[in-house]
Design a protein around this motif. Structure first.
Motif, mmCIF file in Angstrom:
data_model
loop_
_atom_site.group_PDB
_atom_site.id
_atom_site.type_symbol
_atom_site.label_atom_id
_atom_site.label_comp_id
_atom_site.label_asym_id
_atom_site.label_seq_id
_atom_site.Cartn_x
_atom_site.Cartn_y
_atom_site.Cartn_z
ATOM 1 N N UNK A 1 0.870 -1.171 0.000
ATOM 2 C CA UNK A 1 0.000 0.000 0.000
ATOM 3 C C UNK A 1 0.908 1.223 0.000
ATOM 4 N N UNK A 2 1.004 1.879 -1.144
ATOM 5 C CA UNK A 2 1.760 3.115 -1.248
ATOM 6 C C UNK A 2 0.854 4.274 -0.862
ATOM 7 N N UNK A 3 1.283 5.030 0.129
ATOM 8 C CA UNK A 3 0.467 6.113 0.666
ATOM 9 C C UNK A 3 1.197 7.425 0.460
ATOM 10 N N UNK A 4 0.592 8.302 -0.312
ATOM 11 C CA UNK A 4 1.162 9.619 -0.593
ATOM 12 C C UNK A 4 0.244 10.708 -0.061
ATOM 13 N N UNK A 5 0.798 11.911 0.029
ATOM 14 C CA UNK A 5 0.027 13.071 0.508
ATOM 15 C C UNK A 5 -0.705 12.739 1.802
ATOM 16 N N UNK A 6 -0.005 12.156 2.721
ATOM 17 C CA UNK A 6 -0.626 11.702 3.962
ATOM 18 C C UNK A 6 -1.155 12.873 4.782
ATOM 19 N N UNK A 7 -2.265 12.597 5.456
ATOM 20 C CA UNK A 7 -2.947 13.590 6.286
ATOM 21 C C UNK A 7 -3.009 13.070 7.724
ATOM 22 N N UNK A 8 -3.138 13.975 8.675
ATOM 23 C CA UNK A 8 -3.277 13.513 10.072
ATOM 24 C C UNK A 8 -4.422 12.524 10.255
ATOM 25 N N UNK A 9 -5.488 12.682 9.493
ATOM 26 C CA UNK A 9 -6.631 11.763 9.617
ATOM 27 C C UNK A 9 -6.346 10.371 9.064
ATOM 28 N N UNK A 10 -5.190 10.173 8.449
ATOM 29 C CA UNK A 10 -4.782 8.829 8.026
ATOM 30 C C UNK A 10 -4.128 8.047 9.169
ATOM 31 N N UNK A 11 -3.915 8.701 10.293
ATOM 32 C CA UNK A 11 -3.323 8.041 11.449
ATOM 33 C C UNK A 11 -4.206 6.891 11.917
ATOM 34 N N UNK A 12 -3.627 5.700 11.985
ATOM 35 C CA UNK A 12 -4.389 4.500 12.364
ATOM 36 C C UNK A 12 -3.446 3.299 12.394
ATOM 37 N N UNK A 13 -3.987 2.205 12.909
ATOM 38 C CA UNK A 13 -3.327 0.911 12.712
ATOM 39 C C UNK A 13 -3.845 0.342 11.396
#
Length: 123
Positions: free
Chosen positions: A81-93
């Motif tokens: 899972x490539x995750x770009x432009x990460x946001x604080x709301x992406x914080x999780x397990x």
């Protein structure tokens, strides 16, 4: 019995990128659909992305479309899972999941789950 082991999580600043990996062992990886889910503190687990056995079909949650990309390497028994432009709301397990039935993966009804990897996005 399949084993799924996630890795690649960590702490990243908003706007940054991470790539998660999920290594599978125990059965024929290339026959199974794979997915990623996430669970933030105090929230329900939610669907992130799924990919069918061949990689020919993918689906994404609206919240990650255009930013996250799911892919797989059947020779390495691994889904990414490539995750770009990460946001604080992406914080999780983040958890990977596997099932022979693609739609069960998307529905969160997979037969097998990993132990999770933590992603923290700072603002």
């Amino acid at each position: 019995q399949v084993q799924l082991v996630e890795s690649g999580g960590g702490l990243v600043q908003a706007g940054g990128s991470l790539r998660l990996s999920c290594a599978a062992s125990g059965r024929t990886f290339s026959s199974y659909a794979m997915g990623w889910f996430r669970q933030a503190p105090g929230k329900e687990r939610e669907f992130v992305a799924a990919i069918n056995w061949s990689g020919g079909r993918t689906d994404y949650a609206d919240s990650v479309k255009g930013r996250f990309t799911i892919s797989r390497d059947n020779a390495k028994n691994t889904v990414y899972l490539a995750m770009n432009s990460l946001k604080p709301e992406d914080t999780a397990d983040y958890y990977c999941a596997e099932d022979f039935n693609y739609f069960k993966v998307v529905a969160g009804d997979s037969g097998s789950w990993g132990q999770g990897t933590q992603v923290t996005v700072s603002s």
